[in-house]
Each structure stands twice: as structure tokens, then as C-alpha cells.
Design a protein around this motif. Structure first.
Motif, PDB file in Angstrom:
ATOM      1  N   GLN A   1       0.833  -1.206   0.000  1.00  0.00           N
ATOM      2  CA  GLN A   1       0.000   0.000   0.000  1.00  0.00           C
ATOM      3  C   GLN A   1       0.869   1.258   0.000  1.00  0.00           C
ATOM      4  O   GLN A   1       0.592   2.215  -0.704  1.00  0.00           O
ATOM      5  N   ALA A   2       1.941   1.240   0.799  1.00  0.00           N
ATOM      6  CA  ALA A   2       2.842   2.394   0.869  1.00  0.00           C
ATOM      7  C   ALA A   2       3.532   2.611  -0.477  1.00  0.00           C
ATOM      8  O   ALA A   2       3.630   3.741  -0.966  1.00  0.00           O
ATOM      9  N   TYR A   3       4.007   1.487  -1.098  1.00  0.00           N
ATOM     10  CA  TYR A   3       4.699   1.595  -2.388  1.00  0.00           C
ATOM     11  C   TYR A   3       3.741   2.177  -3.434  1.00  0.00           C
ATOM     12  O   TYR A   3       4.101   3.067  -4.202  1.00  0.00           O
ATOM     13  N   THR A   4       2.514   1.679  -3.433  1.00  0.00           N
ATOM     14  CA  THR A   4       1.509   2.180  -4.375  1.00  0.00           C
ATOM     15  C   THR A   4       1.280   3.668  -4.192  1.00  0.00           C
ATOM     16  O   THR A   4       1.216   4.427  -5.155  1.00  0.00           O
ATOM     17  N   PHE A   5       1.198   4.083  -2.922  1.00  0.00           N
ATOM     18  CA  PHE A   5       0.953   5.503  -2.650  1.00  0.00           C
ATOM     19  C   PHE A   5       2.078   6.367  -3.201  1.00  0.00           C
ATOM     20  O   PHE A   5       1.842   7.344  -3.905  1.00  0.00           O
ATOM     21  N   PHE A   6       3.316   5.975  -2.895  1.00  0.00           N
ATOM     22  CA  PHE A   6       4.441   6.834  -3.287  1.00  0.00           C
ATOM     23  C   PHE A   6       4.786   6.747  -4.773  1.00  0.00           C
ATOM     24  O   PHE A   6       5.289   7.691  -5.341  1.00  0.00           O
ATOM     25  N   HIS A   7       4.532   5.566  -5.409  1.00  0.00           N
ATOM     26  CA  HIS A   7       4.964   5.401  -6.802  1.00  0.00           C
ATOM     27  C   HIS A   7       3.839   5.472  -7.825  1.00  0.00           C
ATOM     28  O   HIS A   7       4.100   5.589  -9.008  1.00  0.00           O
ATOM     29  N   VAL A   8       2.595   5.380  -7.359  1.00  0.00           N
ATOM     30  CA  VAL A   8       1.475   5.478  -8.311  1.00  0.00           C
ATOM     31  C   VAL A   8       0.610   6.709  -8.023  1.00  0.00           C
ATOM     32  O   VAL A   8       0.444   7.589  -8.886  1.00  0.00           O
ATOM     33  N   VAL A   9       0.098   6.778  -6.808  1.00  0.00           N
ATOM     34  CA  VAL A   9      -0.859   7.835  -6.485  1.00  0.00           C
ATOM     35  C   VAL A   9      -0.186   9.216  -6.467  1.00  0.00           C
ATOM     36  O   VAL A   9      -0.641  10.152  -7.121  1.00  0.00           O
ATOM     37  N   LEU A  10       0.918   9.306  -5.737  1.00  0.00           N
ATOM     38  CA  LEU A  10       1.573  10.604  -5.544  1.00  0.00           C
ATOM     39  C   LEU A  10       2.015  11.244  -6.863  1.00  0.00           C
ATOM     40  O   LEU A  10       1.756  12.428  -7.095  1.00  0.00           O
ATOM     41  N   PRO A  11       2.674  10.486  -7.773  1.00  0.00           N
ATOM     42  CA  PRO A  11       3.082  11.108  -9.041  1.00  0.00           C
ATOM     43  C   PRO A  11       1.900  11.642  -9.850  1.00  0.00           C
ATOM     44  O   PRO A  11       2.026  12.651 -10.541  1.00  0.00           O
ATOM     45  N   ILE A  12       0.744  10.963  -9.760  1.00  0.00           N
ATOM     46  CA  ILE A  12      -0.416  11.425 -10.535  1.00  0.00           C
ATOM     47  C   ILE A  12      -1.041  12.661  -9.875  1.00  0.00           C
ATOM     48  O   ILE A  12      -1.409  13.622 -10.549  1.00  0.00           O
ATOM     49  N   ALA A  13      -1.126  12.633  -8.541  1.00  0.00           N
ATOM     50  CA  ALA A  13      -1.798  13.742  -7.832  1.00  0.00           C
ATOM     51  C   ALA A  13      -0.868  14.920  -7.610  1.00  0.00           C
ATOM     52  O   ALA A  13      -1.313  15.998  -7.185  1.00  0.00           O
ATOM     53  N   TYR A  14       0.416  14.725  -7.910  1.00  0.00           N
ATOM     54  CA  TYR A  14       1.474  15.679  -7.577  1.00  0.00           C
ATOM     55  C   TYR A  14       1.141  17.143  -7.877  1.00  0.00           C
ATOM     56  O   TYR A  14       1.229  18.001  -7.005  1.00  0.00           O
ATOM     57  N   ARG A  15       0.711  17.408  -9.126  1.00  0.00           N
ATOM     58  CA  ARG A  15       0.482  18.806  -9.510  1.00  0.00           C
ATOM     59  C   ARG A  15      -0.632  19.449  -8.679  1.00  0.00           C
ATOM     60  O   ARG A  15      -0.542  20.620  -8.308  1.00  0.00           O
ATOM     61  N   GLY A  16      -1.656  18.674  -8.414  1.00  0.00           N
ATOM     62  CA  GLY A  16      -2.753  19.185  -7.597  1.00  0.00           C
ATOM     63  C   GLY A  16      -2.273  19.521  -6.195  1.00  0.00           C
ATOM     64  O   GLY A  16      -2.653  20.551  -5.621  1.00  0.00           O
ATOM     65  N   LEU A  17      -1.413  18.652  -5.656  1.00  0.00           N
ATOM     66  CA  LEU A  17      -0.891  18.904  -4.314  1.00  0.00           C
ATOM     67  C   LEU A  17      -0.059  20.176  -4.309  1.00  0.00           C
ATOM     68  O   LEU A  17      -0.148  20.990  -3.396  1.00  0.00           O
ATOM     69  N   VAL A  18       0.768  20.357  -5.364  1.00  0.00           N
ATOM     70  CA  VAL A  18       1.623  21.547  -5.422  1.00  0.00           C
ATOM     71  C   VAL A  18       0.761  22.801  -5.506  1.00  0.00           C
ATOM     72  O   VAL A  18       1.012  23.776  -4.799  1.00  0.00           O
ATOM     73  N   SER A  19      -0.292  22.756  -6.332  1.00  0.00           N
ATOM     74  CA  SER A  19      -1.098  23.981  -6.425  1.00  0.00           C
ATOM     75  C   SER A  19      -1.829  24.244  -5.116  1.00  0.00           C
ATOM     76  O   SER A  19      -1.984  25.403  -4.715  1.00  0.00           O
TER      77      SER A  19
END
Lengths: 275, 293
Positions: B199-217
Motif C-alpha cells: 500500500q505504501a509503495y503504491t501511494f508513493f509510486h502510483v498515487v503521488l506522481p499522478i496527484a502531484y500537480r494538484g498537491l503543489v497547487s
């Protein structure tokens, strides 16, 4: 659609109604925040006597001065020192013949009632770790406090090192004297430089005053004046006369100010009653 | 008698109106007038917002404004604001990201309440936020009195500035982060899990890269809100140059003495606001394009 139209009309009417209601005479008084209690009471007396409503804008005097300089409308300015009044005078905002000193005041140290830093005298203010509140250097309360510290620094018993230690204990420079008093009342700081008049009736039991010996204290002149832009110069002058009247002076005395007109009333107060 | 005449008048009016309508004369006139009215209305609305901002630049000679940059009050305020807002933003991202993810992906009892509580500071008046923080973290506050007993005092310190900023600006990040996580396709996450990723690997390597821009904004919005924080700060943290006097407080204080310094700080804040809007828009546009591909 009909409902919508009616709604819009109602909103417009509601928006306009205060503008339409502004028919009666009204004095706008810009007043130093520390004078809130006393001037509100005098304003009430004036309203009852004349049927002219009085609207106050209470804030730090430097803020009021900026507002006037930027074109805000006021009939009367009640200041806590001559510096800002004189500045506005030289800029042409004040009707110079109306300026008069209506009260005097002195600096006092105020501490929370439980006095967590156990401050009993001036020397304690220099102890390390004491949290002190002061006004900004432009605020009358801050300006007077700095003058007191200068007097203390000039006395070998305290000296310049004392002033420096006290100033290094200052944790905040507040923009109104009321904020100093209320933060002390909340117990957020250990001591504050305010006025002898600042323990208002609602602050009794929350803050305690420590008086500063006469030789170190300064006596501040509190001036009031009608502004040159006033639309109601006669009514405004009547308000000033009310402040100078026996009744006005006794209200100021009740709030801890030193009345400018000593009881035994001068000739000026008699005509105020008839005005 | 009177009534009858009135009705005929009304009828006549209706007749004429119908005639004009049928020929389209009135119609075209009306639509042209409406168009002109609409343009005027839009123009008024835009200038209502743009004029005060433009006036900041027009009223102040650039030379004196730039000169004020050297004043210690302005320099201290700028440094303090940028550093506290940066610390606030990083803290919010660290604390807010797990919460946003959990609220985006899972259902649990009381989730609605949690969401509402998180949003509360957005609509809370700043003065209320200030007094609430005093009641919690002030020397006599619920938490503050215990901290005080341990020798930690929060009020009138830079920490108080950061707490005030965190309180008011965390919803801006958490809200945006939550929607960004919700937008991540659940099937991608499931695919990663079926392929054996934790679950942690999925979060950091799948979810986070996709949501990244939204988080930055979201983080940029929180940063901007922190820079602008005024009411809660002046009530809770006080006003001391270099320690708690952030840019908005310095503007307020300088307004009472040095108007040039106040204008200088105001112009800096306006420029930062422009940059923030520009960045957030650029980020969300790219996010949209990525979603389209």
C-alpha cells in the motif's frame, strides 16, 4: 421570474435604505481608542441634550491621522497627544482656533491581577524574561512610554542599561492602547506601558496599576479640535463645549483622566450648558 | 368607469407590443441594448477589481517604493513572512497529506464532521480565529497553561505566527489535496496492488506522481494565504519587528507613519499574488491536459 424581480427590488431597497435614512444631523468623531469609555459616555449625554447623533471611530491616533490625511470625513478629532494634532494642523486639516486641551494623563505600568512575574516596581521590568507590551513609537501611549524610559535612563539610579533591558523585554508593539490592556487582562504578557486612565470599570479586577514616580513620569496633554472640513462646525463646537463642561470633565475624571478644567468651573462651562 | 378605461389602455399597449415583437423591431433593439448593457456591466465589474490594484502602482512613485526595500522594517517583514509561510506550508503538507488521502479514499463514521471541521477556518472571521487561538494556546489557554507550566510560552513568538498561519491556511491545502487524490483512478491503484506492490509503495509510486500537480497547487494556495494572514496574527502573535511582524502587520503599522513602506510591502504582496494565480493556473491546465491524454 416575477419572484426574482421582486427579490432584486427588495435587495436594492435594503441597500439604499441606510442612504435614504441619513437625513438627520450627525457628528462624526474620530477618537483615540484609549478614550472609548469616557467619550462614549459624553457622546450619549450630548445626544440626549441635542438630538444630534454622534458616531465614533475609535482607533489608534496615528491610524486616525492617516485616515484623515487620506480623505476620511470627520467633524472632530480627539487625540491622545499634541504631536499628531499639530501635524494635522500644519497640513490644514484642523480648524486651528478650536484646538483645546481637554484632559491630561500619565503613564502607568499595568500588570495582570495575579501578577505572574511579580512586578512591584520599575526595577522589575528589567529582569530577564519579563514579557512587556508597549505601543508603537507613533502611538501616543508608546511615545510617552519611551519618554519615561528616557527620563529613567538619564537618572544614574537606573541608567541607559536599564532602558535597554526593558526595551529588550518588549514582546509586542501594539497599535492601540486598548489592545495592550486587554492582552494584559488575558494574562498573555507580564506588564504593559499604558495610562493611569486605562483601568476602566470593566478592567477592575483583571489588571492592576503600578504608578510611576512623578519625577520620571510625563504629563500628556490630550487635545480635541473641530476639523476644517466639518459640515457642522457649530454643533461640533457644542460637542467640544460639552467635553469642557463640568459634566464632561467629571465623566473624564471618573474614567481616570486628569480634568483640564478644575472643578470650580471657569466661565467657558456656563455657556456650554445653554449651547 | 375608470377601471374599464384602464383595461383598454392595457390592451392597447399589449397589442402594440405584440405588433412590434412580430416585426422583430423591438426585439433587435432590445437585444442590442442588452448587449451594450452586458458589456458595460462586465467592464464595471472588471474595473472595480482592477482599479484599486492598479492604483497601488499608480499612486506610488517606483523610486521611493524601491528605496523602501532597504528600510529595516520592510526587509525584516519580508524575511519573516517568507520564512514563516514556508515553514507553515511544509508542515501543512506533511500533516495534511495523509488526512487528505484517507478522506479521499476511505469511509468512516464521522467523516462528514471531520470534513466540515477542516473547512471551518476558511469561513471563520480572522478575529475569531485569533481569539480562539488565544483561548487554546495563550498563557491561560486550555493547552497553553500546561505548556506554560513546562516553561514553553507560545504567544508573542514566531511559533505563534506559524500556528496562526497553519490554522487559517491548512484547509486550502487539504481541500485541494483531497480532490486531487479523488481524481486518481482507483483501477490504477488496484492494478499496482494486484501486481504485488504494498500500500505504501503504491501511494508513493502510483498515487503521488499522478496527484502531484494538484498537491503543489494546493500548497501554493496555502503559502499565499499564509503570507496574507493578518487578523489572527495580530491578536495571537502580537506585533514585533523581526519576530512577529509579518508583511500584513508591517503594512498596518507603517500606515500610521511611513506610507511609502506600506505601499512597498503592498506592491510586493500583490506581485506575489499574481505569481501564485499564474502558477496555480499553469499547473491545473497541465493537469487537465494530462488527464485528457
Amino acid at each position: 421570474m416575477e419572484k426574482c424581480k421582486i427579490l432584486i427590488m427588495l435587495v436594492l431597497l435594503a441597500g439604499l435604505s441606510p442612504a435614504l435614512a441619513e437625513e438627520g444631523e450627525r457628528l462624526t468623531v474620530f477618537c483615540g481608542a484609549g478614550l472609548t469609555g469616557a467619550l462614549s459616555e459624553i457622546g450619549g449625554v450630548y445626544e440626549n441634550a441635542t438630538n444630534i447623533s454622534v458616531e465614533f471611530n475609535f482607533d489608534g491616533v496615528p491610524a486616525l491621522r492617516s485616515q484623515i490625511e487620506q480623505g476620511a470625513y470627520a467633524d472632530i478629532l480627539v487625540s491622545a497627544n499634541l504631536k499628531h494634532m499639530n501635524a494635522l494642523k500644519s497640513e490644514g486639516f484642523i480648524n486651528n482656533s478650536t484646538v483645546e486641551v481637554f484632559a491630561r494623563n500619565k503613564v502607568a505600568i499595568i500588570v495582570p491581577n495575579d501578577n505572574p512575574a511579580s512586578i512591584t516596581g520599575l526595577k522589575d521590568l528589567a529582569s530577564p524574561g519579563v514579557k512587556i507590551l508597549m505601543g508603537t513609537k507613533d502611538l501616543p501611549a508608546g511615545d510617552y512610554a519611551l519618554q519615561v524610559l528616557d527620563k529613567l535612563a538619564a537618572d544614574p539610579e537606573y541608567g541607559p542599561a536599564y532602558r535597554e533591558s526593558v526595551l529588550s523585554n518588549v514582546v509586542s508593539q501594539e497599535t492601540t492602547v486598548n489592545r495592550i490592556v486587554s492582552k494584559i487582562a488575558l494574562g498573555e504578557a507580564d506588564a504593559g506601558f499604558a495610562f493611569i486612565s486605562d483601568v476602566s470599570p470593566q478592567m477592575v479586577g483583571k489588571v492592576t496599576r503600578i504608578l510611576i514616580p512623578e519625577k520620571y513620569n510625563v504629563v500628556g496633554d490630550f487635545p480635541v479640535a473641530v476639523l476644517s472640513q466639518s459640515k457642522y462646525p457649530v454643533e461640533a463646537q457644542a460637542f467640544l463645549d460639552m467635553i469642557m463642561s463640568t459634566e464632561g470633565q467629571s465623566i473624564l475624571g471618573k474614567y481616570g483622566f486628569i480634568p483640564a478644567v478644575q472643578s470650580g468651573a471657569s466661565s467657558g462651562t456656563a455657556e456650554a450648558a445653554t449651547a | 368607469m375608470q377601471e374599464k378605461r384602464d383595461t383598454t389602455a392595457v390592451n392597447a399597449f399589449r397589442y402594440f407590443r405584440r405588433m412590434i415583437f412580430r416585426r422583430g423591431l423591438f426585439k433587435s433593439m432590445r437585444s442590442r441594448a442588452m448587449k451594450a448593457g452586458l458589456v458595460l456591466l462586465i467592464f464595471l465589474t472588471i474595473s472595480f477589481i482592477a482599479l484599486p490594484v492598479a492604483s497601488l502602482f499608480l499612486r506610488s512613485p517606483m523610486g521611493t517604493v524601491l528605496h523602501s526595500l532597504k528600510s529595516p522594517m520592510v526587509a525584516d517583514a519580508l524575511r519573516l513572512s517568507i520564512s514563516t509561510a514556508a515553514v507553515t506550508t511544509i508542515t501543512i503538507v506533511i500533516l495534511g497529506t495523509p488526512l487528505a488521502y484517507v478522506n479521499a479514499r476511505f469511509r468512516y463514521p464521522g467523516k462528514e464532521i471531520v470534513d466540515s471541521v477542516i473547512d471551518l477556518p476558511v469561513i471563520m472571521p480572522p478575529a475569531v480565529a485569533g481569539i480562539a487561538l488565544l483561548m487554546a494556546f495563550g498563557r491561560m489557554g486550555i493547552v497553553g497553561q500546561h505548556l506554560n507550566a513546562m516553561g514553553i510560552s507560545v504567544a508573542f513568538t514566531t511559533l505563534a505566527v506559524i500556528i496562526a498561519q497553519m490554522f487559517v491556511s491548512s484547509p486550502f491545502y487539504i481541500r485541494q489535496a483531497k480532490t486531487s487524490f479523488e481524481d486518481v483512478d482507483l483501477s490504477l491503484e488496484n492494478a499496482a496492488r494486484t501486481l504485488g506492490a504494498s500500500q505504501a509503495y503504491t501511494f508513493f509510486h502510483v498515487v503521488l506522481p499522478i496527484a502531484y500537480r494538484g498537491l503543489v497547487s494546493g500548497a501554493i494556495m496555502a503559502f499565499a494565504r499564509s503570507l496574507g494572514e493578518f487578523g489572527a496574527t495580530i491578536m495571537f502573535a502580537g506585533n514585533f519587528q523581526g519576530r512577529t511582524q509579518t508583511m500584513p502587520l508591517a503594512i498596518y503599522t507603517a500606515m500610521q507613519g511611513d506610507l511609502d513602506a506600506a505601499l512597498c510591502l503592498a506592491i510586493i504582496l500583490v506581485i506575489i499574488s499574481f505569481l501564485v494565480i499564474f502558477l496555480v493556473r499553469a499547473l491545473s491546465r497541465r493537469m487537465y491536459e494530462n488527464a485528457g491524454n
